[in-house]
Design a protein around this motif. Sequence first.
Motif, PDB file in Angstrom:
ATOM      1  N   LEU A  17      40.698  41.851  41.020  1.00 18.63           N
ATOM      2  CA  LEU A  17      39.543  40.969  41.145  1.00 18.63           C
ATOM      3  C   LEU A  17      39.950  39.583  41.652  1.00 18.63           C
ATOM      4  CD1 LEU A  17      37.716  42.042  37.877  1.00 18.63           C
ATOM      5  CD2 LEU A  17      36.963  42.494  40.219  1.00 18.63           C
ATOM      6  N   THR A  18      41.248  39.404  41.829  1.00 20.04           N
ATOM      7  CA  THR A  18      41.758  38.172  42.450  1.00 20.04           C
ATOM      8  C   THR A  18      42.524  38.604  43.693  1.00 20.04           C
ATOM      9  OG1 THR A  18      42.003  37.208  40.252  1.00 20.04           O
ATOM     10  CG2 THR A  18      43.106  36.042  42.036  1.00 20.04           C
ATOM     11  N   PRO A  19      41.794  38.953  44.760  1.00 23.17           N
ATOM     12  CA  PRO A  19      42.463  39.553  45.915  1.00 23.17           C
ATOM     13  C   PRO A  19      43.586  38.701  46.491  1.00 23.17           C
ATOM     14  CG  PRO A  19      40.124  39.072  46.374  1.00 23.17           C
ATOM     15  CD  PRO A  19      40.337  38.866  44.921  1.00 23.17           C
ATOM     16  N   CYS A  20      43.495  37.395  46.357  1.00 15.20           N
ATOM     17  CA  CYS A  20      44.566  36.527  46.869  1.00 15.20           C
ATOM     18  C   CYS A  20      45.882  36.782  46.130  1.00 15.20           C
ATOM     19  CB  CYS A  20      44.171  35.059  46.724  1.00 15.20           C
ATOM     20  SG  CYS A  20      42.625  34.651  47.527  1.00 15.20           S
ATOM     21  N   ASN A  21      45.802  37.345  44.935  1.00 14.60           N
ATOM     22  CA  ASN A  21      46.997  37.609  44.130  1.00 14.60           C
ATOM     23  C   ASN A  21      47.251  39.118  44.007  1.00 14.60           C
ATOM     24  OD1 ASN A  21      46.416  34.925  43.806  1.00 14.60           O
ATOM     25  ND2 ASN A  21      46.759  34.861  41.603  1.00 14.60           N
TER      26      ASN A  21
ATOM     27  N   GLU B 161      38.789  33.140  43.043  1.00 22.76           N
ATOM     28  CA  GLU B 161      37.819  32.129  43.472  1.00 22.76           C
ATOM     29  C   GLU B 161      36.534  32.728  44.033  1.00 22.76           C
ATOM     30  OE1 GLU B 161      38.893  29.123  42.740  1.00 22.76           O
ATOM     31  OE2 GLU B 161      37.024  28.203  43.373  1.00 22.76           O
ATOM     32  N   THR B 162      36.663  33.840  44.739  1.00 23.74           N
ATOM     33  CA  THR B 162      35.497  34.343  45.467  1.00 23.74           C
ATOM     34  C   THR B 162      34.536  35.130  44.593  1.00 23.74           C
ATOM     35  OG1 THR B 162      36.869  36.215  46.131  1.00 23.74           O
ATOM     36  CG2 THR B 162      36.589  34.426  47.733  1.00 23.74           C
ATOM     37  N   LEU B 163      35.014  35.701  43.505  1.00 23.85           N
ATOM     38  CA  LEU B 163      34.142  36.591  42.733  1.00 23.85           C
ATOM     39  C   LEU B 163      33.617  35.984  41.435  1.00 23.85           C
ATOM     40  CD1 LEU B 163      36.030  40.014  43.117  1.00 23.85           C
ATOM     41  CD2 LEU B 163      34.160  39.116  44.481  1.00 23.85           C
ATOM     42  N   ILE B 164      34.400  35.146  40.804  1.00 24.77           N
ATOM     43  CA  ILE B 164      34.037  34.698  39.453  1.00 24.77           C
ATOM     44  C   ILE B 164      32.794  33.814  39.469  1.00 24.77           C
ATOM     45  CG2 ILE B 164      34.766  33.138  37.604  1.00 24.77           C
ATOM     46  CD1 ILE B 164      37.294  34.511  37.411  1.00 24.77           C
ATOM     47  N   LYS B 165      31.842  34.190  38.645  1.00 24.23           N
ATOM     48  CA  LYS B 165      30.614  33.402  38.506  1.00 24.23           C
ATOM     49  C   LYS B 165      30.572  32.764  37.124  1.00 24.23           C
ATOM     50  CE  LYS B 165      27.757  36.119  41.651  1.00 24.23           C
ATOM     51  NZ  LYS B 165      26.497  36.813  41.837  1.00 24.23           N
ATOM     52  N   PRO B 166      29.980  31.614  36.911  1.00 19.71           N
ATOM     53  CA  PRO B 166      29.336  30.832  37.964  1.00 19.71           C
ATOM     54  C   PRO B 166      30.336  30.073  38.842  1.00 19.71           C
ATOM     55  CG  PRO B 166      29.153  29.689  35.873  1.00 19.71           C
ATOM     56  CD  PRO B 166      29.800  31.008  35.584  1.00 19.71           C
ATOM     57  N   THR B 167      31.538  29.817  38.357  1.00 25.20           N
ATOM     58  CA  THR B 167      32.580  29.165  39.154  1.00 25.20           C
ATOM     59  C   THR B 167      33.910  29.305  38.419  1.00 25.20           C
ATOM     60  OG1 THR B 167      33.449  27.033  39.910  1.00 25.20           O
ATOM     61  CG2 THR B 167      31.903  26.927  38.103  1.00 25.20           C
TER      62      THR B 167
END
Length: 571
Positions: free
Chosen positions: A51-55, A86-92
């Motif tokens: 869920l953290t594609p950058c990692n 960064e891209t998936l987690i809501k609200p931020t």
Amino acid sequence: METTDLRSQGWFGRKGKDGFIYRAWMKNQGIPDEEFRGKPVIGICNTWSELTPCNGHFRELAESVKKGIIAAGGFPVEFPVMSLGETLIKPTAMLYRNLASMDVEESIRANPMDGVVLLCGCDKTTPSLVMGACSVNIPTIVVSGGPMLTGRYEGNNIGTSDIWRFNDAVRNGDMSQEQLTVAEACMCRSAGHCAVMGTASTMACMVESLGLTLPSNAAIPAADSRRKVLAQYSGQRIVDMVKEDLKPSDILTREAFENAIRVNAAIGGSTNFVIHLLAIANRVGIDLKLEDLHHNSAGIPLLVNLQPSGKYFMEDFYYAGGLPVVMKAMADKLHGDRITANGKTVKENYADARSFNDDVIAGLQSPFKTETGLAVLHGNLCASGAVIKPSAASKHLMKHTGKAVVFENIEDYHARVDDPNLDVDENSVLVLKNVGPVGYPGMPEVGNMAVPKKVLEKGIHDMVRISDGRMSGTGFGTVVLHVSPEAAKGGTLALVQDGDLIALDVENRSLELLVGEDELNNRRAAWKPSHPEATRGYVQLYQQHVEQAHLGADMDFLRGCSGSKVTRDSH
Ligand code: FES
């Protein structure tokens, strides 16, 4: 350090029932007995998550770190912590930075580790891990995951900053949905984090300029085999750091923070740097203020020609020589005697750096831009400060007075921004309230809100925008961020009304709401908070304890360091 002094021996060096329990369960993983007899135990703090594609490549990266640890005579133990994509987690993701830092801190302290390697990549995974590790203060080295290869679309280089341009092009009718879908597949074509000088790259440069990594950590692409080599060397080095007892508090002096601020100005780093650096400083007890960021950035030109301030990508930055070239170019402006993770000083590490492309990394004599990377503003609209990134702003708007067009919250903005009846033109100042740490909550990256359609249709892409939120490190524009105190805490921002005049003057560092004091007092007396308030759980804890942006937006109870000692022992 003698092996008997190792912190891990408080577990694995015990005799009797306790030692039996500590070792026996570990042995179910096939670990031979000698591993427990005085080898430095090195934690590998891993933010791998699908869920953290950058990692997403971090399990492989951890294997390289392990090779280095084993080669140096250490005992590697990999453990997961909360990962913030960064891209998936809501609200931020920012809402959870402090929570992740608590996970890291307590995981390190509670377990038998003598040193730790932090695997950091996507934006918040760097500050959260560094903050947590600093509050324990055992020997620590950071390995960044590296940027993605540059995206390629229709023969052109693209990166995260192009998302904003694509968005405007689609709204304008210059780009079709089908083209947008094709671009989507072209953007992220390899492992790694965002390929521009966004927040993740800024954080990777920050940890290197602070001295928490081996040289060259910041820019090696994730897909480049040299990233694995750096990971292996870092694993090797942490074992020696344990023997030398070289801790974050030895590296992270005030001078190290000043170095990081100056380097950040030269690379045009993300405005998020401000908030994360302040939070890290608070963890190690360095009294760093927003003003220190301004003063240490002042007069430092932009040397690096990377998006969003320039045109190149992190891959180009690495091929041009990477951060070492910047550090060498700035030698006279840095504290060269500061010790770094490899045991050498800043000066020793970077003295031999060579630039291979002056168009990507300019020298101090002929910088890419003269605007400094960051300016801190003051005035009645931001009594405790606000920030703007001049290098990403429009020159003609740096001194501007305009009428406020106010949005009470992000939903209000979305509902009305493209309304043809909205009373707005290119001279207006867009004001967005209630997107600060408490107000949203979590201070999302919405500060570079898209300009209204009726302005965009005139071919105008930038306006002065002001909020108590943040901006993506990949964003750009004349955007005033981190207004403190925020609207939800009754800052003057909460009192702005449609039609009020606002004066921005970046050169004189001022941001003023041109409304008389009596009128402001009347508005203040009538003001009531209108942000959502959580009634339970972490978010309630966050809203009750998060500090304002100018202090780093950490929890008030997380300031400082509790050390590595475990005070109670139930076995
Ligand atoms: Fe992870 Fe940009 S989304 S670094």
